[in-house]
Design a protein around this motif. Sequence first.
Motif, PDB file in Angstrom:
ATOM      1  N   LEU A 187       8.917  39.779  57.030  1.00  0.00           N
ATOM      2  CA  LEU A 187       8.910  41.203  56.700  1.00  0.00           C
ATOM      3  C   LEU A 187      10.321  41.765  56.607  1.00  0.00           C
ATOM      4  CD1 LEU A 187       6.171  42.021  56.217  1.00  0.00           C
ATOM      5  CD2 LEU A 187       5.992  43.077  58.458  1.00  0.00           C
ATOM      6  N   ARG A 197      22.351  46.608  61.659  1.00  0.00           N
ATOM      7  CA  ARG A 197      21.248  47.242  62.389  1.00  0.00           C
ATOM      8  C   ARG A 197      20.084  46.286  62.582  1.00  0.00           C
ATOM      9  NH1 ARG A 197      21.561  53.138  62.362  1.00  0.00           N
ATOM     10  NH2 ARG A 197      23.442  53.704  61.219  1.00  0.00           N
ATOM     11  N   LEU A 225       1.282  53.944  54.761  1.00  0.00           N
ATOM     12  CA  LEU A 225       0.688  52.637  54.509  1.00  0.00           C
ATOM     13  C   LEU A 225      -0.814  52.760  54.310  1.00  0.00           C
ATOM     14  CD1 LEU A 225       2.655  50.331  56.972  1.00  0.00           C
ATOM     15  CD2 LEU A 225       2.678  50.290  54.476  1.00  0.00           C
ATOM     16  N   LEU A 277       1.786  44.822  58.781  1.00  0.00           N
ATOM     17  CA  LEU A 277       2.720  45.714  58.101  1.00  0.00           C
ATOM     18  C   LEU A 277       3.027  46.926  58.968  1.00  0.00           C
ATOM     19  CD1 LEU A 277       1.751  45.749  54.346  1.00  0.00           C
ATOM     20  CD2 LEU A 277       3.036  44.114  55.685  1.00  0.00           C
ATOM     21  N   GLU A 278       2.006  47.439  59.623  1.00  0.00           N
ATOM     22  CA  GLU A 278       2.219  48.602  60.473  1.00  0.00           C
ATOM     23  C   GLU A 278       3.146  48.261  61.628  1.00  0.00           C
ATOM     24  OE1 GLU A 278      -2.075  50.751  59.513  1.00  0.00           O
ATOM     25  OE2 GLU A 278      -1.615  50.131  61.567  1.00  0.00           O
ATOM     26  N   GLY A 286       5.299  45.901  61.632  1.00  0.00           N
ATOM     27  CA  GLY A 286       6.605  45.699  61.018  1.00  0.00           C
ATOM     28  C   GLY A 286       7.324  47.012  60.795  1.00  0.00           C
ATOM     29  N   TRP A 287       6.581  48.012  60.421  1.00  0.00           N
ATOM     30  CA  TRP A 287       7.186  49.332  60.209  1.00  0.00           C
ATOM     31  C   TRP A 287       7.764  49.895  61.497  1.00  0.00           C
ATOM     32  CZ3 TRP A 287       9.010  52.769  56.899  1.00  0.00           C
ATOM     33  CH2 TRP A 287       9.164  54.086  57.328  1.00  0.00           C
ATOM     34  N   LEU A 288       6.981  49.818  62.561  1.00  0.00           N
ATOM     35  CA  LEU A 288       7.462  50.337  63.838  1.00  0.00           C
ATOM     36  C   LEU A 288       8.727  49.595  64.266  1.00  0.00           C
ATOM     37  CD1 LEU A 288       4.086  50.846  65.748  1.00  0.00           C
ATOM     38  CD2 LEU A 288       5.442  52.484  64.431  1.00  0.00           C
ATOM     39  N   ASP A 289       8.695  48.290  64.098  1.00  0.00           N
ATOM     40  CA  ASP A 289       9.866  47.502  64.465  1.00  0.00           C
ATOM     41  C   ASP A 289      11.070  47.910  63.615  1.00  0.00           C
ATOM     42  OD1 ASP A 289      11.288  45.261  65.674  1.00  0.00           O
ATOM     43  OD2 ASP A 289      11.145  44.342  63.681  1.00  0.00           O
ATOM     44  N   LEU A 290      10.824  48.096  62.351  1.00  0.00           N
ATOM     45  CA  LEU A 290      11.917  48.464  61.443  1.00  0.00           C
ATOM     46  C   LEU A 290      12.525  49.806  61.827  1.00  0.00           C
ATOM     47  CD1 LEU A 290      13.567  47.822  58.943  1.00  0.00           C
ATOM     48  CD2 LEU A 290      11.810  48.961  57.573  1.00  0.00           C
ATOM     49  N   VAL A 291      11.665  50.768  62.084  1.00  0.00           N
ATOM     50  CA  VAL A 291      12.153  52.083  62.495  1.00  0.00           C
ATOM     51  C   VAL A 291      12.997  51.952  63.757  1.00  0.00           C
ATOM     52  CG1 VAL A 291      11.485  54.320  63.411  1.00  0.00           C
ATOM     53  CG2 VAL A 291      10.307  53.391  61.423  1.00  0.00           C
ATOM     54  N   ILE A 316       3.011  54.810  59.113  1.00  0.00           N
ATOM     55  CA  ILE A 316       1.620  54.398  59.288  1.00  0.00           C
ATOM     56  C   ILE A 316       0.724  55.165  58.322  1.00  0.00           C
ATOM     57  CG2 ILE A 316      -0.266  54.151  60.920  1.00  0.00           C
ATOM     58  CD1 ILE A 316       2.082  52.474  61.687  1.00  0.00           C
ATOM     59  N   GLU A 360       7.761  57.118  62.651  1.00  0.00           N
ATOM     60  CA  GLU A 360       6.745  56.093  62.907  1.00  0.00           C
ATOM     61  C   GLU A 360       5.404  56.497  62.315  1.00  0.00           C
ATOM     62  OE1 GLU A 360       8.581  54.471  67.155  1.00  0.00           O
ATOM     63  OE2 GLU A 360       6.893  55.861  67.153  1.00  0.00           O
ATOM     64  N   ARG A 413      14.664  49.351  64.866  1.00  0.00           N
ATOM     65  CA  ARG A 413      15.957  48.717  64.600  1.00  0.00           C
ATOM     66  C   ARG A 413      16.910  49.674  63.895  1.00  0.00           C
ATOM     67  NH1 ARG A 413      15.733  42.829  64.803  1.00  0.00           N
ATOM     68  NH2 ARG A 413      13.600  42.229  65.364  1.00  0.00           N
ATOM     69  N   ILE A 414      16.371  50.437  62.990  1.00  0.00           N
ATOM     70  CA  ILE A 414      17.251  51.264  62.163  1.00  0.00           C
ATOM     71  C   ILE A 414      17.730  52.516  62.891  1.00  0.00           C
ATOM     72  CG2 ILE A 414      17.126  52.888  60.225  1.00  0.00           C
ATOM     73  CD1 ILE A 414      16.267  50.709  58.481  1.00  0.00           C
ATOM     74  N   THR A 415      16.896  53.050  63.756  1.00  0.00           N
ATOM     75  CA  THR A 415      17.303  54.271  64.453  1.00  0.00           C
ATOM     76  C   THR A 415      18.021  53.961  65.756  1.00  0.00           C
ATOM     77  OG1 THR A 415      15.180  54.436  65.568  1.00  0.00           O
ATOM     78  CG2 THR A 415      15.411  55.609  63.486  1.00  0.00           C
TER      79      THR A 415
END
Lengths: 220, 220
Positions: free
Chosen positions: A178, A216, A130, B206-207, B209-214, A127, A123, B216-218
Amino acid sequence: MTPIAPPDDEQGHPGQTAEQTAGQPLLPLAGQTPPIRADAARNRTRLLEAAARLVAERGPEQLTMEAVAAAASVGKGTVFRRFGDRGGLLMALLDHSERLYQESFLTGPPPLGPGAPPVRRLEEFGIATLRHLAAHRALLLAAEPEACRRFEPPPRRLALTHLTALLREAGTGGDAELLAHTLAGHLDVALLHHLTERRGMPLERLEAGWLDLVARITRT
Amino acid sequence: MTPIAPPDDEQGHPGQTAEQTAGQPLLPLAGQTPPIRADAARNRTRLLEAAARLVAERGPEQLTMEAVAAAASVGKGTVFRRFGDRGGLLMALLDHSERLYQESFLTGPPPLGPGAPPVRRLEEFGIATLRHLAAHRALLLAAEPEACRRFEPPPRRLALTHLTALLREAGTGGDAELLAHTLAGHLDVALLHHLTERRGMPLERLEAGWLDLVARITRT
DNA sequence: ACGCCAACCGGACCGTGGTCCATTTTCTTC
DNA sequence: GAAGAAAATGGACCACGGTCCGGTTGGCGT
């Protein structure tokens, strides 16, 4: 705008020929670096100063190799010998920030650096990255000028809207637009080529990866 | 190798000036197309034939605009007027396959086309796209020549290995290397720039979105 | 102090993508 | 079928990235 990097001619530095050929210039690279000659070092800093000045004055995308050479009172060939190509010069310009950024997640304090649980580090890494990108966007983009056009071609846009629509329809939560970009990133020629040719992955592995990724991402 | 597209000069076609300016050339685009002049249409097909021949002979990456013009006995300006730029010409070359591909998921039979549940369609879309890309890789890559270099720069490689390591450490299942690429795709300057400038997303989105993506993926 | 040689230098040179504009060709209207 | 307007043409022209090679220079061994 970013103050560029101080032309901190951290002495030795790579050298040999192009600054990023084969050896990794921005990586820790403990490897021994064939020492650079005195005149070369002098020209190197002159070039970096000139480049930084020109970037500050006219913006990175206006930077031409010839202009840098001229501004540094140096032959064009010298610029290429030192930095390999346009991208190499631009990258050299933010070598300093790049190092700081890399150290922050390689050897810095947790949760970004070692010590925190991996997911947490993921995480933080995102951040931090970015923000790093945002901070040096202009320079980084100038280094690969075609990059922006990657999202313009109608086929890409169509795929994107299609993915977005399907995601919405699937009722998966989250930021559909996204997530669509994430999925689209997996369906990229350049990536496909890189993975199959350079990394030797068979197409089947990519297909399996896609199914896994969809699973996923759509998992509620 | 792909037999290229038949120079099926499907009459009218875009026209106007550059073949893909503003209007979407490869999209269904029902919009009325200002009819093309007879001589222009003739030259267009001659150019496409010449280009296809040259590509077949020497490969797409060797294709130069001047060579095409010469081979078609036409002025260089004409090539650019018609196709806008190099990429436009290359894309026009696989216009035919592109249409088939697009129809297959827009209006074709399920599970790729409408009618199947969205997640199923997502899966199929990815597979179809990967195969489409693989089939036309050479042409598609030639259209954006810098694309391959996107994965070479050491910073990118470092980020990739870092992500891979963290994913493995996190004990998430799946193809760590592939998932790392997915994550890395989210941390791309060009994407960041596109989303913030062109699409007006704030960095915070975007940030998030990144947290959400992480997550979902992990998610195991 | 000297001389050798690899590294380095500079800038002429090339290929290619892309632009420009005076001229020619097609289409339309009468 | 003639004429005028719009569109298309073509090739000279430009800018820029990148290469090449004859000449120069700095570092090192003696």
